[in-house]
Every structure is written in C-alpha cells, then in structure tokens.
Design an enzyme around this catalytic site. Structure first.
Site, PDB file in Angstrom:
ATOM      1  N   GLN A 118     101.237  36.918  30.627  1.00 48.71           N
ATOM      2  CA  GLN A 118     101.933  36.382  31.795  1.00 48.71           C
ATOM      3  C   GLN A 118     100.956  35.923  32.870  1.00 48.71           C
ATOM      4  O   GLN A 118     100.683  34.740  32.986  1.00 48.71           O
ATOM      5  CB  GLN A 118     102.927  37.404  32.341  1.00 48.71           C
ATOM      6  CG  GLN A 118     104.042  37.726  31.346  1.00 48.71           C
ATOM      7  CD  GLN A 118     105.141  38.578  31.941  1.00 48.71           C
ATOM      8  OE1 GLN A 118     105.362  38.593  33.137  1.00 48.71           O
ATOM      9  NE2 GLN A 118     105.850  39.306  31.099  1.00 48.71           N
ATOM     10  N   ASP A 119     100.421  36.837  33.667  1.00 46.25           N
ATOM     11  CA  ASP A 119      99.416  36.440  34.648  1.00 46.25           C
ATOM     12  C   ASP A 119      98.295  37.474  34.647  1.00 46.25           C
ATOM     13  O   ASP A 119      98.438  38.560  34.087  1.00 46.25           O
ATOM     14  CB  ASP A 119     100.011  36.226  36.044  1.00 46.25           C
ATOM     15  CG  ASP A 119     100.663  37.469  36.619  1.00 46.25           C
ATOM     16  OD1 ASP A 119     100.858  38.447  35.875  1.00 46.25           O
ATOM     17  OD2 ASP A 119     100.976  37.465  37.818  1.00 46.25           O
ATOM     18  N   PRO A 120      97.154  37.156  35.257  1.00 43.60           N
ATOM     19  CA  PRO A 120      95.994  38.055  35.199  1.00 43.60           C
ATOM     20  C   PRO A 120      96.275  39.398  35.869  1.00 43.60           C
ATOM     21  O   PRO A 120      97.156  39.522  36.721  1.00 43.60           O
ATOM     22  CB  PRO A 120      94.911  37.273  35.960  1.00 43.60           C
ATOM     23  CG  PRO A 120      95.358  35.849  35.939  1.00 43.60           C
ATOM     24  CD  PRO A 120      96.852  35.895  35.963  1.00 43.60           C
ATOM     25  N   GLY A 164     102.315  38.169  39.985  1.00 46.97           N
ATOM     26  CA  GLY A 164     103.262  37.058  40.035  1.00 46.97           C
ATOM     27  C   GLY A 164     103.123  36.154  41.233  1.00 46.97           C
ATOM     28  O   GLY A 164     103.915  35.230  41.409  1.00 46.97           O
TER      29      GLY A 164
END
EC number: 3.2.2.27
Length: 305
Positions: free
Chosen positions: A147-149, A218
């Site tokens: 998804q994201d780091p 997010g």
C-alpha cells in the site's frame, strides 16, 4: 418556527390552507403553491475571462485542505527526473512517456512543494524508485503489491514490505516470514527484514503509493502515485507473459486485475495482524515455484539473506 424562536407565518400567496401542529407552535403548509423560478442564463457574460484553473488537494489531513496548485505546463525533462530520483535506466522505455503526462507532472510538483515546506517525507528522494534498481522490466518474475511506505523514519527504503537491515521487522513482515517458514520448514529463519535478495531475483515489491509523511499512514494517497503504479502494472501485463502476481488483501486485488490466461494470479488476505484470515497458511511462495518448475524456469530462492 424561525431561528429566533418566533412562530413562522406564511402568507396566503403561498398557501391555501394553514394548519396548526398539535405538538409544536408551527404553522404547516397544507397545500403549498409552487413559485415560478427564473432560469439563470448560461455561459459567462460578454467580455468576462476566468483565471487559469487550480486544483484543490483533498488531503486526508486538514493541514493541506486549503492548499492549491496549478498544473505544470512546461515540458517535463524525463532525464532530469530519472537522475533526481535515481531511477534505473532499464526502466526508461516503460516510464519516460508516462512521466510526461500532466498527472505525473502534478505529482512531482506537489512533492517538491511539500519538500520545500519542510515536510519530512519517507522514503528519501533517492529511494522512492528503488524498486527499479534491482532488475529491469524484462527480468520481473513475481509482483507483490503493497500500500504505502512504513511511516517510521529509517524503515522504508522503496521496496514494499521490506525494511532496512538492523530494523526489527514490522508485524506484517513477520507474518510473511511465518508463512514462508510454514512452506519451507528447513529454510534458515530470516534474521532481518531487508528483501533486496528477493528483488535481485525479479520480485517486484511495489507499493501503490510511493511516499508518506512521517508518522501519518496514507497521508500521500492524494498525490496520485496510484495512477502511475497502475500504468506500470498495466504495461508489464501487456508486454510480458508468465508473471506471478501475489495480491494480498482487497487493496492489491483492486489495484490490478491481470489476465489469468497469461499470468498466475494468486490472492489471499493481507498479512496484517488485523486480517481475519491468518496469513500463516498462505502458500503463494510454493505455488509460484511450482509454476516456474512447470515452465522449466528456475525457482525463486525465498531465503532472506
């Protein structure tokens, strides 16, 4: 009743009959008469010109709700972007045209604005495209979507789920390792969470959002990285066959829908400890190697070294 607390009185021009509510001191319209409304003229008055459009950034954090930016109009130099972000030249043919698109220009414009404002962004600029540096598009064999780091400083380094050496593996990565050991019980247990050895064998560890504000998961979804990542995946699907896609969780499964007649598509719940389905029983690592064996190709060594 109006906001002052006084009873609301309607004239006979707007009602034929007035009735008093039994429970409240309010006059109710029994037979309202529809008023004729004048239509507003369409278009702008003669001689009026609007300023160039700006786009409001609907960030998840209120800190940026009032910020706006104007799209970049000048030609983006792909060579400059490749140099600044340390993107491997092997990916030039796949990425160069996409980086010239208006939405991509907007991503880099906003990224630079955030940097200049002092925001701490993870990973570092040179690691955002680290996923391009371990193998080229023609060498990709497995695609794993994140998804994201990680939003903790020192953790993210441009590969989905991976952390730098010396960092304790996060819970999701521990669950991935648990599934790995369940599938390969004789494998030496991982002693760190850096997955570069996978990436060198053609495992693309790609987040759908490539950056994050420190401490705020997010926070950079609004930048538009997801569109760029989807285009990368689309081109890989179109130009290659025989890839293995490991899609963990609904987010990954919505991001890309590869043709199962051309690729092996494996789905499972996300390795997050919050998932209702335990990840320990995921056999994707074995299934990928069985697929490669049937095709007469070498297996992936899933050891974390």
């Amino acid at each position: 009743m109006d906001v002052s607390g006084e009873p609301t009185v309607c004239s006979n021009a707007y009602a034929n009959e007035m009735k008093l509510s039994d429970s409240k001191d309010i006059y109710v319209l029994a037979h309202p008469v529809t008023k004729k409304t004048r239509k507003r003229p369409r278009g702008l008055p003669l001689g009026v010109k609007l300023d160039p459009p700006t786009f409001k950034l609907n960030n998840m954090s209120h800190h940026y709700d009032t910020e706006t930016f104007t799209p970049v109009s000048s030609q983006l130099d792909s060579v400059e972007v490749f140099s600044k972000f340390n993107i491997s030249p092997e990916w030039y043919d796949l990425l160069s045209d996409e980086l010239k698109e208006p939405y991509a220009k907007g991503i880099f414009l906003e990224y630079n604005r955030l940097l200049n404002s002092g925001e701490e962004i993870l990973p570092s600029t040179g690691d955002i495209f680290a996923w391009t540096r371990f193998c080229g598009p023609q060498s990709i064999r497995v695609v794993i979507i994140g998804q994201d780091p990680y939003p903790t400083a020192g953790h993210a380094h441009g590969l989905a789920f991976s952390v730098k050496r010396g960092i304790t593996p996060p819970s999701s990565l521990k669950n991935i390792f648990a599934a790995l050991m369940e599938s390969y019980p004789n494998m030496t247990p991982p002693t760190h969470g850096c997955l570069e050895s996978w990436a060198r064998q053609g495992v693309l560890l790609l987040n759908t959002t490539l950056t994050v504000r420190r401490g705020t998961p997010g926070s950079h979804v609004y930048l538009g990285w997801g569109r760029l990542v989807q285009r990368v995946l689309q081109r890989l699907c179109e130009n290659r066959t025989g890839l293995v896609f490991m899609l963990w969780g609904a987010h990954a499964q919505k991001t890309t829908q590869p043709n199962s007649r051309c690729h092996l598509v494996l789905t499972h719940a996300h390795p997050s400890p919050l998932s209702r389905v335990p990840f320990r029983n995921c056999r994707h690592f074995v299934q990928a190697n069985e697929y490669f064996t049937r095709k007469g190709e070498p297996e992936i060594d899933w050891s974390v070294i």
